[in-house]
Design an enzyme around this catalytic site. Structure first.
Site, mmCIF file in Angstrom:
data_model
loop_
_atom_site.group_PDB
_atom_site.id
_atom_site.type_symbol
_atom_site.label_atom_id
_atom_site.label_comp_id
_atom_site.label_asym_id
_atom_site.label_seq_id
_atom_site.Cartn_x
_atom_site.Cartn_y
_atom_site.Cartn_z
ATOM 1 C CB ALA A 85 -0.909 0.008 1.219
ATOM 2 C CB SER A 138 2.404 4.230 -6.465
ATOM 3 O OG SER A 138 1.331 4.267 -7.389
ATOM 4 C CB THR A 187 10.413 2.260 -5.857
ATOM 5 O OG1 THR A 187 10.879 2.822 -7.069
ATOM 6 C CG2 THR A 187 10.510 3.332 -4.784
ATOM 7 C CG ASP A 188 14.071 1.520 -9.904
ATOM 8 O OD1 ASP A 188 13.079 2.227 -9.638
ATOM 9 O OD2 ASP A 188 14.409 1.234 -11.072
ATOM 10 C CD GLU A 189 10.614 6.319 -9.244
ATOM 11 O OE1 GLU A 189 10.496 7.488 -8.841
ATOM 12 O OE2 GLU A 189 9.770 5.766 -9.969
ATOM 13 C CE1 TYR A 198 6.095 5.837 -4.755
ATOM 14 C CE2 TYR A 198 7.856 6.051 -6.371
ATOM 15 C CZ TYR A 198 6.994 5.259 -5.643
ATOM 16 O OH TYR A 198 7.014 3.893 -5.794
ATOM 17 C CB SER A 199 11.930 8.462 -4.798
ATOM 18 O OG SER A 199 12.345 9.771 -5.057
ATOM 19 C CE LYS A 211 7.617 2.451 -1.668
ATOM 20 N NZ LYS A 211 6.529 1.543 -1.206
ATOM 21 C CG ASN A 244 6.221 -3.571 -11.513
ATOM 22 O OD1 ASN A 244 5.659 -4.494 -10.960
ATOM 23 N ND2 ASN A 244 7.474 -3.275 -11.248
ATOM 24 C CG LEU A 268 5.389 6.148 -20.464
ATOM 25 C CD1 LEU A 268 5.270 7.612 -20.866
ATOM 26 C CD2 LEU A 268 6.857 5.710 -20.555
ATOM 27 N NE ARG A 289 7.685 13.126 -13.269
ATOM 28 C CZ ARG A 289 7.749 11.779 -13.401
ATOM 29 N NH1 ARG A 289 8.886 11.154 -13.323
ATOM 30 N NH2 ARG A 289 6.672 11.090 -13.597
ATOM 31 N N PRO A 290 9.906 18.634 -13.006
ATOM 32 C CG PRO A 290 8.812 19.824 -11.316
ATOM 33 C CD PRO A 290 8.584 19.118 -12.615
HETATM 34 N N1 LIG Z 1 4.351 0.624 -10.141
HETATM 35 C C1 LIG Z 1 5.673 0.469 -10.186
HETATM 36 O O1 LIG Z 1 6.271 0.519 -11.260
HETATM 37 C C2 LIG Z 1 6.440 0.175 -8.906
HETATM 38 C C3 LIG Z 1 7.804 -0.149 -9.006
HETATM 39 C C4 LIG Z 1 8.500 -0.473 -7.835
HETATM 40 C C5 LIG Z 1 7.861 -0.448 -6.616
HETATM 41 N N2 LIG Z 1 6.541 -0.102 -6.538
HETATM 42 C C6 LIG Z 1 5.890 -0.116 -5.218
HETATM 43 O O2 LIG Z 1 4.931 -1.168 -5.246
HETATM 44 C C7 LIG Z 1 3.796 -0.819 -4.452
HETATM 45 C C8 LIG Z 1 2.521 -0.942 -5.264
HETATM 46 O O3 LIG Z 1 2.621 -0.091 -6.407
HETATM 47 P P1 LIG Z 1 1.407 0.013 -7.439
HETATM 48 O O4 LIG Z 1 1.946 0.516 -8.708
HETATM 49 O O5 LIG Z 1 0.620 -1.229 -7.393
HETATM 50 O O6 LIG Z 1 0.560 1.181 -6.747
HETATM 51 P P2 LIG Z 1 -0.959 1.585 -6.995
HETATM 52 O O7 LIG Z 1 -0.997 3.083 -6.814
HETATM 53 O O8 LIG Z 1 -1.485 0.997 -8.248
HETATM 54 O O9 LIG Z 1 -1.748 0.879 -5.796
HETATM 55 C C9 LIG Z 1 -1.614 1.283 -4.461
HETATM 56 C C10 LIG Z 1 -2.730 0.642 -3.657
HETATM 57 O O10 LIG Z 1 -2.537 1.044 -2.283
HETATM 58 C C11 LIG Z 1 -3.793 1.453 -1.765
HETATM 59 N N3 LIG Z 1 -3.576 2.458 -0.729
HETATM 60 C C12 LIG Z 1 -3.093 3.720 -0.907
HETATM 61 N N4 LIG Z 1 -3.068 4.361 0.274
HETATM 62 C C13 LIG Z 1 -3.519 3.488 1.209
HETATM 63 C C14 LIG Z 1 -3.706 3.550 2.609
HETATM 64 N N5 LIG Z 1 -3.437 4.678 3.295
HETATM 65 N N6 LIG Z 1 -4.174 2.462 3.261
HETATM 66 C C15 LIG Z 1 -4.453 1.317 2.572
HETATM 67 N N7 LIG Z 1 -4.322 1.207 1.250
HETATM 68 C C16 LIG Z 1 -3.851 2.271 0.579
HETATM 69 C C17 LIG Z 1 -4.556 2.022 -2.961
HETATM 70 O O11 LIG Z 1 -5.960 2.017 -2.732
HETATM 71 C C18 LIG Z 1 -4.118 1.083 -4.079
HETATM 72 O O12 LIG Z 1 -4.996 -0.031 -4.168
HETATM 73 C C19 LIG Z 1 4.057 0.600 -3.931
HETATM 74 O O13 LIG Z 1 4.550 0.502 -2.618
HETATM 75 C C20 LIG Z 1 5.128 1.148 -4.872
HETATM 76 O O14 LIG Z 1 5.937 2.087 -4.215
HETATM 77 C C21 LIG Z 1 5.812 0.206 -7.665
#
Ligand SMILES: NC(=O)c1ccc[n+]([C@@H]2O[C@H](COP(=O)([O-])OP(=O)(O)OC[C@H]3O[C@@H](n4cnc5c(N)ncnc54)[C@H](O)[C@@H]3O)[C@@H](O)[C@H]2O)c1
Length: 335
Positions: A81, A84, A133-135, A159-160, A163, A189, A199, A293-294
């Site tokens: 959660a 993101s 995340t790698d960020e 964001y990063s 995290k 991903n 994107l 983007r800044p």
């Molecule tokens: N998307 C990417 O490319 C990527 C890459 C590396 C790591 N990550 C990490 O993986 C994780 C999931 O990413 P994603 O792309 O699926 O994100 P997403 O934004 O698609 O989903 C996030 C989910 O978390 C829930 N959420 C947000 N705030 C919440 C809260 N306060 N309580 C409970 N639930 C909450 C949202 O409702 C949503 O279902 C994140 O931690 C992100 O940092 C993502």
């Protein structure tokens, strides 16, 4: 196992839950606040499964978390959660700090108190997997250098930075209290059910609608792309095979510039959706360069050799096969 998954209605979380229900015998509790980013349709194949349970809960709500731990009695937590989206973090910063930092803190505290109450044998097998995340490593710039698990954190966006903060909390809870934590850092991903502000889905949707394909700056920024189902499998591998306290980079070693990604999408759409909006000759006509983007990082690149060597994980898809599946999926799931 009873596995508590946070953020299971999001893009990656829903892929993790589909994998866990489809390929394992574990009981799953999905804890998700259902923000704008959640999509319960992504879970429709598992919603009625006897091993799937759901609670609409905000991870910053400690009392609610304590009660879920008490009743579900998890053997493991997979923490996804988060807020993101980098662009949103530049404007709506506060919610990133609350969810990503304070939410992780509350989840760690709920996990720690529950874990401390367990009999010794259950304590030893309990795991808390933090998905990062790698960020957090920041910008590679133009160097050929790859970030390793021990590289310093230099996050560039709110964001990063949020995290990275949550990673430090997880590390501290392991060192200070002995909570059996694991951590992963994954590259970008892509795949089915991604929210169309990111994107790849944004470009597919805009191209089909004949709208501009906005590319930040010159589009030469480089990202490393991993198909989401490969990420789900990697997380399960880490959860079940990693030693406590370990940290793994996860990537498919498939680096592409943003411009290359958009051109590849346009190429696939030429084949799969040849009937185009009438004002364009080809999908690439829609490519439009917009102000950068800044703080935009030029390149993210991680070395994922450790997870391959130590745990034997390898992605199934390369960028071409994964992107084909993704574009086909968006074309057949327009609603
Ligand atoms: N998307 C990417 O490319 C990527 C890459 C590396 C790591 N990550 C990490 O993986 C994780 C999931 O990413 P994603 O792309 O699926 O994100 P997403 O934004 O698609 O989903 C996030 C989910 O978390 C829930 N959420 C947000 N705030 C919440 C809260 N306060 N309580 C409970 N639930 C909450 C949202 O409702 C949503 O279902 C994140 O931690 C992100 O940092 C993502």
């Amino acid at each position: 196992m009873n596995i508590l998954v946070t953020g299971g209605a999001g893009f990656i979380g829903s892929a993790v839950i589909r994998f866990l229900i489809g390929h394992t015998e574990h009981q799953i509790l999905n804890v998700d606040k259902l923000t704008y980013a959640a999509n319960l349709t992504a879970l429709q194949t598992v919603t009625h499964h006897a091993r799937y349970h759901f609670s609409r809960t905000d991870i910053t709500n400690r009392a609610a978390l304590d009660s879920l731990f008490e009743t579900f009695k998890p053997d493991a937590v997979i923490h996804l959660a988060a807020e993101s989206h980098v662009d949103r973090s530049l404007i709506h910063t506060e919610v990133f700090m609350y969810t990503n930092i304070l939410g992780t803190y509350q989840l760690l505290e709920a996990s720690k108190n529950y874990w401390q109450s367990l009999p010794r044998i259950k304590q030893e097998s309990f795991r808390f997997l933090h998905v990062s995340t790698d960020e957090v490593y920041g910008d590679c710039g133009t160097s050929e250098h790859l970030f390793h698990e021990s590289s310093p954190y230099v996050p560039s966006s709110p964001y990063s930075a949020s995290k990275a903060s949550s990673d430090h909390l997880v590390h501290a809870w392991q060192r200070s209290y002995g909570l059996p934590t694991l951590m992963t850092h994954c590259s970008n991903n892509y795949g089915p059910y991604q929210f169309p502000e990111k994107l790849i889905p944004l470009m597919i949707q805009n191209a089909l609608a004949g709208k501009p394909l906005p590319i930040y700056g010159n589009g030469q920024q480089i990202r490393d792309w991993l198909f989401v189902d490969d990420h789900a499998q990697a997380l399960y591998t880490v959860l079940t095979q990693s030693a406590i306290g370990e940290n793994y980079n996860i990537s498919g070693d498939q680096s592409r510039s943003n411009l290359e990604v958009v051109q590849a999408i346009c190429g696939l759409l030429e084949q799969l959706a040849p009937t185009k909006p009438t004002h364009i000759r080809q999908y690439t006509d829609l490519i439009t360069h917009v102000t950068d983007r800044p703080g935009h990082d030029f390149r993210y690149a991680i070395d994922a050799g450790k997870i391959q060597r130590q745990l034997g994980w390898r992605p199934q898809e390369d960028f071409e096969s994964g992107l084909l599946k993704t574009v086909q999926w968006y074309l057949t799931h327009q609603t």
